[in-house]
Design an enzyme around this catalytic site. Structure first.
Site, PDB file in Angstrom:
ATOM      1  CB  ILE A  14      -0.760   1.755 -10.334  1.00 55.36           C
ATOM      2  CG1 ILE A  14       0.376   1.519 -10.866  1.00 55.36           C
ATOM      3  CG2 ILE A  14      -1.792   0.696 -10.837  1.00 55.36           C
ATOM      4  CD1 ILE A  14       1.175   0.411 -10.651  1.00 55.36           C
ATOM      5  CG  ASP A  33      -2.748   6.604  -0.134  1.00 60.62           C
ATOM      6  OD1 ASP A  33      -2.598   6.070  -1.170  1.00 60.62           O
ATOM      7  OD2 ASP A  33      -1.762   6.720   0.902  1.00 60.62           O
ATOM      8  CG  PHE A  86      -3.333  -0.083  -5.828  1.00 59.14           C
ATOM      9  CD1 PHE A  86      -4.773  -0.001  -5.877  1.00 59.14           C
ATOM     10  CD2 PHE A  86      -2.725  -0.481  -6.923  1.00 59.14           C
ATOM     11  CE1 PHE A  86      -5.348   0.189  -7.112  1.00 59.14           C
ATOM     12  CE2 PHE A  86      -3.282  -0.854  -8.325  1.00 59.14           C
ATOM     13  CZ  PHE A  86      -4.797  -0.557  -8.114  1.00 59.14           C
ATOM     14  CE  LYS A  90       5.874   2.585  -7.092  1.00 54.72           C
ATOM     15  NZ  LYS A  90       6.972   2.633  -8.063  1.00 54.72           N
ATOM     16  CB  SER A 130       5.523  -7.003  -8.844  1.00 50.95           C
ATOM     17  OG  SER A 130       6.638  -6.855  -9.551  1.00 50.95           O
ATOM     18  CE1 TYR A 155       8.486  -5.190  -5.987  1.00 51.35           C
ATOM     19  CE2 TYR A 155       7.323  -4.113  -4.370  1.00 51.35           C
ATOM     20  CZ  TYR A 155       7.301  -4.770  -5.517  1.00 51.35           C
ATOM     21  OH  TYR A 155       6.281  -4.508  -6.448  1.00 51.35           O
ATOM     22  CE  LYS A 159       3.704  -5.798  -4.454  1.00 52.72           C
ATOM     23  NZ  LYS A 159       2.432  -5.206  -3.948  1.00 52.72           N
ATOM     24  CE1 TYR A 183       0.360  -3.174  -9.856  1.00 51.89           C
ATOM     25  CE2 TYR A 183      -0.835  -4.516 -11.137  1.00 51.89           C
ATOM     26  CZ  TYR A 183      -1.118  -3.494 -10.042  1.00 51.89           C
ATOM     27  OH  TYR A 183      -1.853  -3.414  -9.148  1.00 51.89           O
ATOM     28  CG  ASN A 204      14.782   4.041  -7.038  1.00 51.44           C
ATOM     29  OD1 ASN A 204      15.996   4.309  -6.856  1.00 51.44           O
ATOM     30  ND2 ASN A 204      14.072   3.864  -5.924  1.00 51.44           N
ATOM     31  CG  ASP A 302      18.696  -3.720 -13.251  1.00 56.79           C
ATOM     32  OD1 ASP A 302      17.595  -3.865 -12.814  1.00 56.79           O
ATOM     33  OD2 ASP A 302      19.250  -2.866 -13.708  1.00 56.79           O
TER      34      ASP A 302
HETATM   35  C1  WQD Z   1      13.955  -0.714 -16.183  1.00 54.07           C
HETATM   36  C2  WQD Z   1      15.206  -0.782 -16.829  1.00 54.07           C
HETATM   37  C3  WQD Z   1      17.244  -0.650 -15.759  1.00 54.07           C
HETATM   38  C4  WQD Z   1      16.931   3.331 -14.508  1.00 54.07           C
HETATM   39  C5  WQD Z   1      10.996  -2.248 -11.017  1.00 54.07           C
HETATM   40  C6  WQD Z   1      10.766  -3.125  -9.827  1.00 54.07           C
HETATM   41  C7  WQD Z   1       9.413  -3.878 -10.488  1.00 54.07           C
HETATM   42  C8  WQD Z   1       8.413  -2.924 -10.686  1.00 54.07           C
HETATM   43  C9  WQD Z   1       8.766  -1.920 -11.839  1.00 54.07           C
HETATM   44  C10 WQD Z   1       7.003  -2.805  -8.744  1.00 54.07           C
HETATM   45  C11 WQD Z   1      16.414  -1.792 -16.091  1.00 54.07           C
HETATM   46  C12 WQD Z   1      17.136   0.282 -16.782  1.00 54.07           C
HETATM   47  C13 WQD Z   1      16.591   2.184 -14.963  1.00 54.07           C
HETATM   48  C14 WQD Z   1      18.135   4.176 -14.868  1.00 54.07           C
HETATM   49  C15 WQD Z   1      18.497   2.609 -16.448  1.00 54.07           C
HETATM   50  N1  WQD Z   1       7.936  -2.159  -9.699  1.00 54.07           N
HETATM   51  N2  WQD Z   1      17.486   1.632 -15.987  1.00 54.07           N
HETATM   52  N3  WQD Z   1      18.796   3.721 -15.982  1.00 54.07           N
HETATM   53  O1  WQD Z   1      13.953  -2.688 -12.613  1.00 54.07           O
HETATM   54  O2  WQD Z   1      12.522  -3.460 -14.305  1.00 54.07           O
HETATM   55  O3  WQD Z   1      11.425  -2.931 -12.040  1.00 54.07           O
HETATM   56  O4  WQD Z   1      10.198  -1.254 -11.329  1.00 54.07           O
HETATM   57  O5  WQD Z   1       6.313  -3.496  -8.763  1.00 54.07           O
HETATM   58  O6  WQD Z   1       9.006  -4.760  -9.370  1.00 54.07           O
HETATM   59  O7  WQD Z   1      11.540  -4.206  -9.874  1.00 54.07           O
HETATM   60  O8  WQD Z   1      12.228  -0.984 -13.627  1.00 54.07           O
HETATM   61  O9  WQD Z   1      12.285   1.239 -14.335  1.00 54.07           O
HETATM   62  O10 WQD Z   1      14.111   0.310 -12.302  1.00 54.07           O
HETATM   63  O11 WQD Z   1      14.186  -0.394 -14.931  1.00 54.07           O
HETATM   64  O12 WQD Z   1      19.204   2.081 -17.334  1.00 54.07           O
HETATM   65  O13 WQD Z   1      18.158   5.384 -14.411  1.00 54.07           O
HETATM   66  O14 WQD Z   1      15.822   0.608 -17.111  1.00 54.07           O
HETATM   67  O15 WQD Z   1      18.413  -1.291 -15.681  1.00 54.07           O
HETATM   68  O16 WQD Z   1      16.970  -2.572 -17.239  1.00 54.07           O
HETATM   69  P1  WQD Z   1      12.429  -2.751 -13.322  1.00 54.07           P
HETATM   70  P2  WQD Z   1      13.207   0.084 -13.835  1.00 54.07           P
END
Ligand code: WQD
Length: 341
Positions: A14, A33, A86, A90, A130, A155, A159, A183, A204, A302
């Site tokens: 970002i 950075d 930033f 995370k 976040s 994490y 925040k 965000y 992730n 989740d």
């Molecule tokens: C989104 C959806 C998963 C991967 C995280 C942090 C948040 C922010 C954004 C920093 C969920 C699903 C994911 C996969 C899936 N980061 N999923 N298969 O968890 O909403 O937020 O990232 O600020 O703080 O918590 O984002 O992209 O990991 O997941 O089904 O291989 O996609 O279950 O429903 P999340 P995500």
């Protein structure tokens, strides 16, 4: 808006996109950075887009003496009119395995930044927060008045803690003006495909994993659960184009310049919720490419559904999103293809 602005974590996902929008707004960004979670290739991408490489200070914001020395160097060339902070680790999952790493880095860097700001008379600070601070909100869409439950990960707690540190400092007598930007789910990449999200190992997050699976770099995407109480059983999130998010940082800095005092949180999301399956369908519509995926078990931690009430940012910052989910996914795919080229 002719401001010299320190962008900590400016080589990150970002941060780098925000550097572009700061230049577009007439500001002079200075990237700070330590490249612990980004590569210097990002600077090449920025050069390609801007036509020049922004000033860079390679420093660890959690190292107090090194950070204060970096601020001294930057201040020799002129005033530091603002800071966008930033720099932080995370990864939610990693934070539960390495809490001390997250507390030491994310909290110490924020305290150090505020101390440096005070030493240089810098009063405008934009903080990268976040929607994680909300946990699973009672009501969605969630607005900034929603309560902050006990964080569900170290994490998320960093925040919440950093927002509190900034709020306390703004109330302490130093004339700090702060915007705490919460965000939702940033996705996509700059239209040039010269910069984008660079997960340096197993991604992730949904969209970078999805594009890598489509590019056959990973196993098929696993949808983490389809038995949630949502229309199609998969989790709902608010996916916002990173360029819309970047523009919000410029709008927040501009807004701070017009305030006498301020310490405000703003939700940065589209105000729309989309499920995982809807993201897959939108990607396939946007690109014409099929997403190999299967349904798997839920992922611990989740939340079922969260998306933003972003009316406060629209009202106060005069900011709103321009890009659609499909445009963001198209840009994410273009970036993935550029990486593989
Ligand atoms: C989104 C959806 C998963 C991967 C995280 C942090 C948040 C922010 C954004 C920093 C969920 C699903 C994911 C996969 C899936 N980061 N999923 N298969 O968890 O909403 O937020 O990232 O600020 O703080 O918590 O984002 O992209 O990991 O997941 O089904 O291989 O996609 O279950 O429903 P999340 P995500």
């Amino acid at each position: 808006m002719k401001k010299r602005v320190i962008v900590t974590g400016g080589a990150g996902y970002i941060g780098s996109h925000t550097v572009i929008e700061l230049v577009n707004a007439g500001c002079t960004p200075i990237v700070m950075d330590n490249f612990s979670n980004s590569t210097k290739e990002v600077l090449v991408g920025l050069h390609g887009i801007l036509g020049f490489e922004p000033e860079v200070e390679e420093v660890d914001c959690a190292d107090r003496s090194a950070l204060l020395a970096a601020f001294e160097r930057i201040a020799e060339d002129g005033s530091i009119d603002g800071i966008i902070h930033f720099a932080a680790f995370k990864a939610v999952g990693e934070s539960t395995q390495l809490p001390l790493k997250y507390y030491a880095n994310n909290i110490a860097s924020t305290v150090n930044i505020l101390e440096a700001a005070q030493q240089h008379g810098t009063t405008e600070v934009v903080f990268s927060s976040s929607c994680t601070v909300y946990g699973q909100p009672e009501a969605i869409p969630v607005d900034e008045s929603a309560p902050m439950p006990s964080a569900e990960s170290p994490y998320g707690y960093t925040k919440q803690a950093c927002e509190r540190i900034i709020t306390d400092f703004a109330a302490s007598g130093y004339p700090l003006k702060a915007a705490l930007l919460r965000y939702f789910n940033p996705i996509g990449a700059h239209s040039s495909s010269l910069i984008g999200e660079l997960p340096l190992n197993h991604p992730n997050n949904l969209v970078p994993y999805l594009t890598q699976a489509v590019a056959m770099l990973r196993d098929p995407l696993t949808v983490f659960g389809d038995d949630y109480p949502t229309p199609d059983g998969t989790c709902i999130r608010d996916y916002i184009h990173v360029m819309d998010l970047a523009k919000a940082h410029v709008a927040a800095l501009d807004w701070l310049g017009k305030q006498s005092t301020a310490c405000e949180a703003f939700n940065l999301g589209t105000g729309e919720g989309n499920s995982v399956l809807e993201v897959i369908q939108a990607f396939e519509r946007a690109t014409g490419v099929t997403v190999p995926h299967r349904i798997g078990p839920r992922r611990a931690g989740d939340v079922t559904a969260i998306f933003a009430d972003a009316s406060k940012a629209r009202r106060e910052l005069g900011w709103s999103c321009n890009f659609s989910l499909e445009e963001a996914l198209r840009d994410a795919w273009n970036w993935q293809q550029a990486l593989g080229a």
